[in-house]
Design a protein around this motif. Structure first.
Motif, short mmCIF file in Angstrom:
data_model
loop_
_atom_site.label_atom_id
_atom_site.label_comp_id
_atom_site.label_asym_id
_atom_site.label_seq_id
_atom_site.Cartn_x
_atom_site.Cartn_y
_atom_site.Cartn_z
N UNK A 18 63.48 39.51 52.55
CA UNK A 18 62.32 40.33 52.19
C UNK A 18 61.50 39.72 51.07
N UNK A 19 60.18 39.96 51.06
CA UNK A 19 59.31 39.39 50.02
C UNK A 19 59.74 39.77 48.60
N UNK A 38 70.61 43.35 53.46
CA UNK A 38 69.88 43.02 54.68
C UNK A 38 70.57 41.87 55.41
N UNK A 39 70.43 41.85 56.73
CA UNK A 39 71.09 40.81 57.55
C UNK A 39 70.65 39.42 57.13
N UNK A 40 69.34 39.23 56.84
CA UNK A 40 68.85 37.91 56.45
C UNK A 40 69.43 37.48 55.11
N UNK A 41 69.62 38.43 54.21
CA UNK A 41 70.23 38.12 52.91
C UNK A 41 71.70 37.76 53.10
N UNK A 46 75.91 33.63 53.00
CA UNK A 46 77.00 32.97 53.73
C UNK A 46 76.85 31.45 53.75
N UNK A 47 75.63 30.94 53.58
CA UNK A 47 75.43 29.49 53.59
C UNK A 47 75.86 28.84 52.28
N UNK A 102 78.58 44.25 58.22
CA UNK A 102 77.87 43.03 58.58
C UNK A 102 77.83 42.04 57.42
N UNK A 103 77.61 42.54 56.21
CA UNK A 103 77.58 41.65 55.04
C UNK A 103 78.93 40.95 54.88
#
Length: 362
Positions: free
Chosen positions: A61-62, A225-228, A233-234, A259-260
């Motif tokens: 998110x921005x 959030x899924x993108x976070x 995870x990387x 999910x996190x």
């Protein structure tokens, strides 16, 4: 008249002499911090003082991208034999927050190792919202000093220069901390409302354990959030601390916790993941809506973590009980810990982290 002119001349010469002496006393040789060692990053970035290269993670998110430009948790590691240390630095032109000191938000603080322990040595006080210069420590004993200069918590740092007296040595020191422990969380992780940067709890956890604790606090926006989760995870971490309940609604806690954890676990099958419930907000002492929301957040988080623990033997939980004490004096504004509240959090979190990481041989 002659007497008056004579007095004025004496006064002028006195002021001129004092100014020249002051200039000599405060003169420093400055070195760009980019020539020294920056610690506290999860990943390298092109922008030296940004915590994450958010361009590499376009899906986050921005608001999270903006907050990750803040230098929370970053510090400059160096050694000097100077008896005085100064700093010149520039931050973005944003104004002060309403629950932060200026030193914490856009100033800096210095720690020097003494007898094997990190000890507070001074602060860089900002007088403007952009560029500042300040003598951080003076009149120190001669000899080598191993230093950490913590950068502003709640602003984007644009430049930092460290000043020492002419003829003194200033050299980069390696990262003094071992391993990599990521803390993902809310404004509390970010540092609100510590009185200065080095008192944010991830920074204290580093100094008090020797681990390289990396601050990924994103004030008001740690919502799993899924993108976070994919971004986290990387990261090449030895362990993860998830202190993100305060920003997530009760529904989001239920929908996103698994999910996190599972996203991180897929990339780090054996890494300890330490989940922390939300502090019991003092704003809920009389406001029942706040009290009910926190109770729901923590209740939902407990259920999700316990369910995940049935299959994940490396997942741990630190509960909310006594995280900031029970005398109702541990916050600045009913939500964010003051220095007392952060100290109490450390009394519970630090031994848990040491025990868990020790059991994993970390």
């Amino acid at each position: 008249m002659t007497k008056t002119i004579s007095s004025l001349l004496v006064w002028f010469l006195s002021v001129l002499t004092n100014n020249l002496l002051a200039q000599k006393e405060t003169s420093f040789i400055f070195t760009d911090a980019k020539q020294l060692t920056l610690i506290g990053k999860a990943l390298s970035t092109d922008s030296f003082f940004h915590r994450i290269d958010t361009v590499a993670f376009p899906g986050i998110p921005p608001a999270v991208k903006r907050l990750l430009t803040h230098s929370a948790g970053l510090a400059i590691s160096f050694e000097t034999n100077s008896t005085r240390i100064a700093a010149k630095w520039c931050t973005s032109p944003q104004g002060p927050g309403n629950n932060m000191t200026a030193i914490a938000q856009e100033g800096m603080d210095l720690y020097i190792k003494r007898n094997g322990q990190w000890q507070y040595a001074g602060v860089a006080r900002p007088s403007t919202h952009e560029c500042n210069e300040f003598v951080v420590a003076a009149h120190m004993a001669p000899g080598d000093k191993e230093c950490l200069l913590y950068l502003p918590l709640y602003d984007e740092t644009l430049s930092v220069q460290i000043g020492v007296e002419a003829g003194a040595r200033l050299t980069a020191k390696p990262n003094p901390f071992k391993k990599n422990i990521l803390v993902y969380g809310s404004s509390i992780v970010h540092g609100a409302s510590a009185s200065r940067p080095g008192l944010a709890y991830p920074a204290r956890l580093s100094r008090e354990t020797g681990y390289n604790v990396i601050n990924l606090g994103v004030s008001g926006n740690a919502k799993m959030e899924a993108a976070v989760a994919e971004m986290i995870a990387t990261m090449p971490m030895d362990a993860f601390i998830l202190d993100c309940v305060p920003n997530s609604s009760p529904e989001q806690v239920t929908e996103r916790t698994a999910n996190l954890v599972n996203t991180i676990r897929a990339k780090h099958p054996d890494a300890p993941i330490i989940a922390i419930q939300s502090i019991i907000r003092e704003g809920g002492n009389f406001d029942e809506s706040i009290a009910n929301r926190v109770a729901q957040q923590n209740g939902n988080f407990l259920r999700e973590i316990q369910e995940l623990q049935r299959k994940d033997k490396h997942l741990y939980l630190v509960t909310a009980e006594n995280l900031i004490g029970d005398d109702h004096e541990g916050t600045t504004d009913g939500t964010h810990p003051n220095d007392l509240g952060f100290d109490r959090m450390l009394q519970k979190i630090r031994p848990a982290v040491l025990e868990i990481l020790g059991s994993h041989g970390i």
